[in-house]
Design a protein around this motif. Structure first.
Motif, mmCIF file in Angstrom:
data_model
loop_
_atom_site.group_PDB
_atom_site.id
_atom_site.type_symbol
_atom_site.label_atom_id
_atom_site.label_comp_id
_atom_site.label_asym_id
_atom_site.label_seq_id
_atom_site.Cartn_x
_atom_site.Cartn_y
_atom_site.Cartn_z
ATOM 1 N N TRP A 152 0.833 -1.206 0.000
ATOM 2 C CA TRP A 152 0.000 0.000 0.000
ATOM 3 C C TRP A 152 0.868 1.256 0.000
ATOM 4 C CZ3 TRP A 152 -3.504 -2.090 4.509
ATOM 5 C CH2 TRP A 152 -4.300 -3.112 4.002
ATOM 6 N N VAL A 211 0.845 4.148 -2.779
ATOM 7 C CA VAL A 211 0.606 5.569 -2.503
ATOM 8 C C VAL A 211 1.644 6.425 -3.219
ATOM 9 C CG1 VAL A 211 0.678 7.335 -0.711
ATOM 10 C CG2 VAL A 211 -0.595 5.224 -0.317
ATOM 11 N N VAL A 212 2.913 6.018 -3.136
ATOM 12 C CA VAL A 212 3.976 6.786 -3.784
ATOM 13 C C VAL A 212 3.893 6.660 -5.298
ATOM 14 C CG1 VAL A 212 6.474 7.040 -4.039
ATOM 15 C CG2 VAL A 212 5.485 6.573 -1.781
ATOM 16 N N VAL A 244 1.432 5.319 -7.481
ATOM 17 C CA VAL A 244 0.209 5.720 -8.171
ATOM 18 C C VAL A 244 0.059 7.241 -8.137
ATOM 19 C CG1 VAL A 244 -2.308 5.571 -8.158
ATOM 20 C CG2 VAL A 244 -0.937 3.515 -7.770
ATOM 21 N N THR A 245 0.425 7.863 -7.025
ATOM 22 C CA THR A 245 0.377 9.324 -6.955
ATOM 23 C C THR A 245 1.283 9.950 -8.015
ATOM 24 O OG1 THR A 245 -0.108 9.290 -4.580
ATOM 25 C CG2 THR A 245 0.779 11.335 -5.494
ATOM 26 N N GLY A 246 2.487 9.417 -8.149
ATOM 27 C CA GLY A 246 3.398 9.929 -9.172
ATOM 28 C C GLY A 246 2.855 9.732 -10.578
ATOM 29 N N VAL A 306 -0.352 9.495 -11.479
ATOM 30 C CA VAL A 306 -1.483 10.403 -11.673
ATOM 31 C C VAL A 306 -0.998 11.824 -11.920
ATOM 32 C CG1 VAL A 306 -3.486 11.449 -10.542
ATOM 33 C CG2 VAL A 306 -3.107 8.973 -10.376
ATOM 34 N N LEU A 307 0.034 12.247 -11.182
ATOM 35 C CA LEU A 307 0.568 13.592 -11.367
ATOM 36 C C LEU A 307 1.152 13.787 -12.759
ATOM 37 C CD1 LEU A 307 2.289 14.255 -7.909
ATOM 38 C CD2 LEU A 307 0.161 15.266 -8.779
ATOM 39 N N GLN A 308 1.582 12.682 -13.383
ATOM 40 C CA GLN A 308 2.118 12.776 -14.742
ATOM 41 C C GLN A 308 1.062 12.494 -15.806
ATOM 42 O OE1 GLN A 308 5.872 10.395 -14.792
ATOM 43 N NE2 GLN A 308 6.813 12.411 -15.102
ATOM 44 N N GLY A 314 -4.685 8.342 -15.795
ATOM 45 C CA GLY A 314 -6.020 8.422 -15.237
ATOM 46 C C GLY A 314 -6.980 7.517 -15.958
ATOM 47 N N TRP A 328 -4.126 -2.710 -6.385
ATOM 48 C CA TRP A 328 -3.085 -2.122 -5.543
ATOM 49 C C TRP A 328 -3.424 -2.290 -4.053
ATOM 50 C CZ3 TRP A 328 1.670 -0.390 -6.681
ATOM 51 C CH2 TRP A 328 1.971 -0.111 -8.008
ATOM 52 N N TYR A 356 -0.518 -0.075 -14.150
ATOM 53 C CA TYR A 356 0.435 1.031 -14.083
ATOM 54 C C TYR A 356 0.429 1.755 -15.422
ATOM 55 C CZ TYR A 356 3.472 -2.176 -16.673
ATOM 56 O OH TYR A 356 3.978 -3.019 -17.618
#
Length: 402
Positions: free
Chosen positions: A92, A96-97, A99-101, A103-105, A108, A125, A134
Motif C-alpha cells: 500500500w 501511494v507513492v 500511483v500518486t506519481g 497520476v501527477l504525470q 487516469g 493495488w 500502471y
C-alpha cells in the motif's frame, strides 16, 4: 532480479527434517539474504547466467512455503489473515507513492478508454489478486529517473500477487501434500509441461499469467512445505542426490535447446525455470544444516543478513526503482569530459552503479521499512540489524513474514 548464544554446530542433520519449535533457522536466513542480493544484481545487469548460479525466486518461494506449513498448525483463517496483514501494508505504501506519481504525470481513467475498468483494476493495488495496473510510457524526471519508470516500479509486483495466491491455496495444498505427496509435488511441473506444449490454452492475460507462475514456482513452494512436514526426511538418503541433478540437467538441457542466452534466459522459459528451480531447491533443502546460531565464519555477516531478512519485502518492492534511479544518475557522469576521456571503463562498469543502488535501497529501508514492523504489530525500528528482544529478555524467534 535481490540481503542466540547457543553452541555453534556446522554438522548437517537429516535431510528434510522438520524444524521443531520456533527456533529461527539461520541457514534459511542466509538463503533468503543471498536470494535478495542476487535479485538486485540480476535486475541491474541482466546476466543470463545468474539465475543458473542461484534461482532466487524458487528459493524465496520455498522458504515462504516452509514457514506457511509451520504456521498452519494454527487455524488456517488466522494464518492467512496474519500473512496478508504482513504483506499488504508495504505494498500500500508503494502504491501511494507510485500511483500518486503516475497520476501527477497524467495517468487516469481516460488513459485506456475504460474508466470503470480502470477504477476496478486499481483495487489490485489494495489486494493484488491480479497484477496492479500502471501507466506505460511516462516521461521520467530528467537526469534523475529514466523514462517509462512506472514499468520498473511495478515490475516486482508479480511476486506479491503470486505469493498471495500461494498463501490462499496453502491450506488445500498442505492437505493434498499429506494425502498424495508425490502427485502434489509434481502437479505444478506437469502443468508447466502442459502449458509449454499447448495442451492447455486460456484466453486473456491475467489468469494465464497467474497459472504460469504457479506452474513455474508452485513446486518450490510445496517443496518448502514438504520439508517442514518431514516428508523429504522419510526418503532414503540417496534419493535426492540421485534425482535432483537429473532434474536440474533436464532444465538446463531444455534451456540450451531453446536459445538460452542474453534476452532469453530462464525467466523467458517457464518450463526450464520450473525444472532448474525445483532441482536446485531440492538439493538446498537436502543439505539444510541446522543453524540455531551462526557458524563462526558467518558471524561477521550476521547483522547484514538479519537486516536483509527483516526488510525483505521493502527491499524487494523498491529495488527496481532504485536501480533505475542509480543508472540514470550514473549516466549523467558521461557529461563530464574529463571522466569520459580518462575513465570510460569506470563509467561503463556495473559495480559502481551497484554500490549506488544499495545506497538508495538503504534510504528506502530507512524511509519505508518501518511499515513492515507495524504490519507485524511490532515496535518500528529504523535499522533492524539485531534480533528483537522479547518481553522476557530472550531474542525474538518470529521469522520475517511469519
Amino acid at each position: 532480479m535481490t540481503m542466540q548464544q547457543t553452541p555453534v554446530t556446522d554438522a548437517p542433520k537429516d535431510e528434510g527434517a522438520p524444524r521443531t519449535g520456533p527456533v529461527r533457522d539461520r541457514y534459511f536466513d542466509l538463503l533468503r539474504a543471498l536470494a535478495l542480493f542476487r535479485v538486485v544484481l540480476y535486475h541491474l545487469t541482466g546476466w543470463a547466467w545468474l539465475p543458473l548460479v542461484f534461482p532466487s525466486m524458487g528459493v524465496m518461494f520455498a522458504l515462504a512455503g516452509n514457514l506457511m506449513a509451520r504456521s498452519l498448525k494454527r487455524p488456517p483463517v488466522q494464518v492467512i489473515r496474519g500473512r496478508m496483514r504482513r504483506l499488504l501494508p508495504p505494498l500500500w505504501l508503494l502504491g501511494v507513492v507510485g500511483v500518486t506519481g503516475m497520476v501527477l504525470q497524467g495517468w487516469g481513467p481516460d488513459a485506456d478508454g475504460h474508466p470503470g475498468w480502470w477504477w476496478l483494476h486499481l483495487t489490485f493495488w489494495i489486494v493484488p489478486l491480479s497484477d496492479p495496473p500502471y501507466a506505460e510510457g511516462l516521461p521520467g524526471l530528467h537526469g534523475f529517473v529514466g523514462e517509462n519508470w512506472a514499468a520498473d516500479f511495478a515490475g516486482p509486483l508479480w511476486y506479491i500477487r503470486a505469493y498471495l495466491w500461494y498463501v490462499l491455496l496453502s491450506p488445500f495444498l498442505l492437505k493434498a501434500l499429506r494425502a498424495m505427496p508425490v502427485v502434489t509435488l509434481l502437479a505444478p511441473i506437469a502443468l508447466a509441461v502442459a502449458f509449454e506444449h499447448g495442451y492447455i490454452t486460456l484466453p486473456g492475460e491475467r489468469i494465464p499469467s497467474a497459472l504460469t507462475d504457479f506452474s513455474t514456482f508452485g513446486a518450490c513452494w510445496i517443496l518448502g512445505m514438504a520439508h517442514q512436514e518431514g516428508i523429504l526426511r522419510r526418503l532414503p538418503r540417496y534419493v535426492v542426490p540421485s534425482v535432483a541433478p537429473v532434474i536440474v540437467l533436464a532444465g538446463l538441457w531444455y534451456a540450451l535447446h531453446h536459445g538460452f542466452g542474453p534476452g532469453n534466459d530462464l525467466d523467458s522459459m517457464p518450463l526450464a525455470q520450473a525444472l532448474w528451480s525445483f532441482g536446485t531447491v531440492l538439493l538446498l533443502l537436502h543439505v539444510s544444516p541446522s543453524w540455531s546460531e551462526w557458524p563462526r565464519r558467518l558471524r561477521r555477516w550476521s547483522g547484514t543478513i538479519t537486516l536483509l531478512n527483516s526488510r525483505a519485502v521493502t527491499i524487494y518492492l523498491w529495488h527496481n526503482i532504485c536501480i533505475l534511479i542509480a543508472a540514470t544518475l550514473w549516466d549523467r557522469l558521461w557529461a563530464f569530459e574529463v571522466l569520459e576521456q580518462n575513465v570510460p571503463g569506470l563509467l561503463e562498469s556495473v559495480w559502481p552503479v551497484l554500490v549506488v543502488v544499495w545506497v538508495l535501497i538503504v534510504g528506502c529501508v530507512l524511509a519505508f521499512g518501518w511499515v513492515e514492523d507495524l504490519a507485524a504489530k511490532q515496535q518500528p525500528r529504523l535499522w533492524p540489524s539485531k534480533p528483537r528482544e522479547s518481553a522476557g529478555g530472550s531474542r525474538s524467534r518470529r521469522a520475517p513474514g511469519g
